[in-house]
Design a protein around this motif. Sequence first.
Motif, PDB file in Angstrom:
ATOM      1  N   SER A  40      17.175 -22.045  31.921  1.00  0.00           N
ATOM      2  CA  SER A  40      15.723 -22.211  31.915  1.00  0.00           C
ATOM      3  C   SER A  40      15.008 -20.955  31.436  1.00  0.00           C
ATOM      4  O   SER A  40      13.925 -21.028  30.858  1.00  0.00           O
ATOM      5  CB  SER A  40      15.238 -22.589  33.321  1.00  0.00           C
ATOM      6  OG  SER A  40      15.374 -21.511  34.223  1.00  0.00           O
ATOM      7  N   ASP A  54      11.600 -24.407  26.553  1.00  0.00           N
ATOM      8  CA  ASP A  54      11.280 -25.819  26.708  1.00  0.00           C
ATOM      9  C   ASP A  54      12.167 -26.551  27.713  1.00  0.00           C
ATOM     10  O   ASP A  54      11.913 -27.710  28.026  1.00  0.00           O
ATOM     11  CB  ASP A  54      11.388 -26.531  25.357  1.00  0.00           C
ATOM     12  CG  ASP A  54      10.363 -26.007  24.362  1.00  0.00           C
ATOM     13  OD1 ASP A  54       9.246 -25.679  24.790  1.00  0.00           O
ATOM     14  OD2 ASP A  54      10.700 -25.924  23.168  1.00  0.00           O
ATOM     15  N   VAL A  55      13.200 -25.881  28.212  1.00  0.00           N
ATOM     16  CA  VAL A  55      14.174 -26.596  29.040  1.00  0.00           C
ATOM     17  C   VAL A  55      13.568 -27.090  30.346  1.00  0.00           C
ATOM     18  O   VAL A  55      13.928 -28.171  30.832  1.00  0.00           O
ATOM     19  CB  VAL A  55      15.417 -25.710  29.313  1.00  0.00           C
ATOM     20  CG1 VAL A  55      15.108 -24.604  30.320  1.00  0.00           C
ATOM     21  CG2 VAL A  55      16.571 -26.575  29.796  1.00  0.00           C
ATOM     22  N   ASP A  57      15.608 -20.694  27.421  1.00  0.00           N
ATOM     23  CA  ASP A  57      15.065 -21.776  26.596  1.00  0.00           C
ATOM     24  C   ASP A  57      13.704 -22.154  27.168  1.00  0.00           C
ATOM     25  O   ASP A  57      13.602 -22.735  28.248  1.00  0.00           O
ATOM     26  CB  ASP A  57      16.018 -22.973  26.617  1.00  0.00           C
ATOM     27  CG  ASP A  57      15.562 -24.095  25.690  1.00  0.00           C
ATOM     28  OD1 ASP A  57      14.367 -24.152  25.352  1.00  0.00           O
ATOM     29  OD2 ASP A  57      16.416 -24.919  25.313  1.00  0.00           O
ATOM     30  N   GLY A  99      23.390 -31.963  29.384  1.00  0.00           N
ATOM     31  CA  GLY A  99      22.668 -30.844  28.784  1.00  0.00           C
ATOM     32  C   GLY A  99      23.085 -29.520  29.394  1.00  0.00           C
ATOM     33  O   GLY A  99      23.251 -28.509  28.691  1.00  0.00           O
ATOM     34  N   ASP A 159      11.141 -34.165  32.303  1.00  0.00           N
ATOM     35  CA  ASP A 159      11.098 -35.477  31.654  1.00  0.00           C
ATOM     36  C   ASP A 159      12.358 -36.290  31.975  1.00  0.00           C
ATOM     37  O   ASP A 159      12.289 -37.514  32.206  1.00  0.00           O
ATOM     38  CB  ASP A 159      10.952 -35.319  30.143  1.00  0.00           C
ATOM     39  CG  ASP A 159       9.577 -34.793  29.745  1.00  0.00           C
ATOM     40  OD1 ASP A 159       8.641 -34.868  30.572  1.00  0.00           O
ATOM     41  OD2 ASP A 159       9.449 -34.291  28.601  1.00  0.00           O
ATOM     42  N   GLU A 160      13.493 -35.614  32.004  1.00  0.00           N
ATOM     43  CA  GLU A 160      14.746 -36.297  32.322  1.00  0.00           C
ATOM     44  C   GLU A 160      14.751 -36.766  33.777  1.00  0.00           C
ATOM     45  O   GLU A 160      15.236 -37.859  34.098  1.00  0.00           O
ATOM     46  CB  GLU A 160      15.932 -35.365  32.037  1.00  0.00           C
ATOM     47  CG  GLU A 160      16.143 -35.110  30.549  1.00  0.00           C
ATOM     48  CD  GLU A 160      17.058 -33.927  30.262  1.00  0.00           C
ATOM     49  OE1 GLU A 160      17.557 -33.315  31.250  1.00  0.00           O
ATOM     50  OE2 GLU A 160      17.265 -33.605  29.086  1.00  0.00           O
ATOM     51  N   ARG A 177      10.567 -28.189  30.914  1.00  0.00           N
ATOM     52  CA  ARG A 177       9.809 -29.422  30.660  1.00  0.00           C
ATOM     53  C   ARG A 177      10.740 -30.584  30.288  1.00  0.00           C
ATOM     54  O   ARG A 177      10.497 -31.725  30.682  1.00  0.00           O
ATOM     55  CB  ARG A 177       8.777 -29.169  29.557  1.00  0.00           C
ATOM     56  CG  ARG A 177       7.666 -28.231  30.028  1.00  0.00           C
ATOM     57  CD  ARG A 177       6.734 -27.793  28.911  1.00  0.00           C
ATOM     58  NE  ARG A 177       5.668 -26.931  29.433  1.00  0.00           N
ATOM     59  CZ  ARG A 177       5.805 -25.639  29.683  1.00  0.00           C
ATOM     60  NH1 ARG A 177       6.966 -25.048  29.451  1.00  0.00           N
ATOM     61  NH2 ARG A 177       4.809 -24.930  30.171  1.00  0.00           N
ATOM     62  N   ARG A 178      11.788 -30.292  29.549  1.00  0.00           N
ATOM     63  CA  ARG A 178      12.751 -31.347  29.228  1.00  0.00           C
ATOM     64  C   ARG A 178      13.442 -31.838  30.500  1.00  0.00           C
ATOM     65  O   ARG A 178      13.647 -33.039  30.670  1.00  0.00           O
ATOM     66  CB  ARG A 178      13.811 -30.835  28.235  1.00  0.00           C
ATOM     67  CG  ARG A 178      13.294 -30.627  26.823  1.00  0.00           C
ATOM     68  CD  ARG A 178      14.435 -30.680  25.812  1.00  0.00           C
ATOM     69  NE  ARG A 178      15.545 -29.803  26.167  1.00  0.00           N
ATOM     70  CZ  ARG A 178      15.632 -28.520  25.822  1.00  0.00           C
ATOM     71  NH1 ARG A 178      14.659 -27.947  25.118  1.00  0.00           N
ATOM     72  NH2 ARG A 178      16.682 -27.808  26.167  1.00  0.00           N
ATOM     73  N   THR A 179      13.769 -30.895  31.359  1.00  0.00           N
ATOM     74  CA  THR A 179      14.398 -31.263  32.625  1.00  0.00           C
ATOM     75  C   THR A 179      13.490 -32.172  33.436  1.00  0.00           C
ATOM     76  O   THR A 179      13.927 -33.173  34.011  1.00  0.00           O
ATOM     77  CB  THR A 179      14.737 -30.001  33.447  1.00  0.00           C
ATOM     78  OG1 THR A 179      15.738 -29.244  32.757  1.00  0.00           O
ATOM     79  CG2 THR A 179      15.259 -30.359  34.839  1.00  0.00           C
ATOM     80  N   HIS A 218      21.192 -36.253  31.450  1.00  0.00           N
ATOM     81  CA  HIS A 218      20.531 -35.070  32.001  1.00  0.00           C
ATOM     82  C   HIS A 218      21.541 -33.958  32.277  1.00  0.00           C
ATOM     83  O   HIS A 218      21.346 -32.805  31.870  1.00  0.00           O
ATOM     84  CB  HIS A 218      19.798 -35.477  33.280  1.00  0.00           C
ATOM     85  CG  HIS A 218      19.328 -34.330  34.112  1.00  0.00           C
ATOM     86  ND1 HIS A 218      18.529 -33.319  33.612  1.00  0.00           N
ATOM     87  CD2 HIS A 218      19.533 -34.028  35.423  1.00  0.00           C
ATOM     88  CE1 HIS A 218      18.269 -32.440  34.578  1.00  0.00           C
ATOM     89  NE2 HIS A 218      18.872 -32.852  35.681  1.00  0.00           N
TER      90      HIS A 218
END
Length: 234
Positions: free
Chosen positions: A184, A189-190, A187, A223, A196-197, A192-194, A220
Amino acid sequence: MSRPMSRTDEVVDGIKKMILDGRLHPGDRLPVEKDLATELGVSRGSLREGVRALSILGVLDTRQGDGTYVTSLDPERLLAPMGFVVDLHGQSGAESFHAVRRLLETEAAGLAAQHIDAAGLAEARAILDSAAAALREDPLDHERLLEMDIAFHRAIATAAGNPVLAALVESLASRTVRARLWRSRTDEDVARRTHDEHEAVLAALAAGDPDRARLRMAVHLLGVEDFVHGSEPD
């Protein structure tokens, strides 16, 4: 050729047999040291060593000045030493432990989709709402977000309805935070991606769709596995 049983092993085996036979139950106090040593046919020193070993395993609880008691024997307590195994392997075993975590949590998500109740869904929803609020902060508090990540996965494992599975998930999830925290931080963006997942997993749970829940959880967690397989700091 098997090795001969040591006196300490005899104590461990003897007390385990007393529990399995129903002579000792969770919360019961062990007989006084002299009587128990005589019954098991060992010295008091060997008895203490055996009691110490069972205490480390979470089977017994020695209270200063009060005696030794059988613990609750719940799976979470008895499986806690597995976290020590994860720690000992460190980075060298990270990929293997993350893979096992994915297998367990994927199945936990499927079971949770079948068993989760309104309270469980509300708990998971509240965790994700708190995470969404944290994502709006600048700078991001990565450790706080990771705590919510752990809480979300714990809620799903609990909702699966299998205490042994939940205990295994807890041991692995709480001991594999290093890679997730580093991921995290490296990255932007990770986080926010997490989130969303996580939302996708929760949607599958709310829909009562075990196949979709397993798929969303597997994607999820893959990743994280991909990141561990790539580059993590020494």
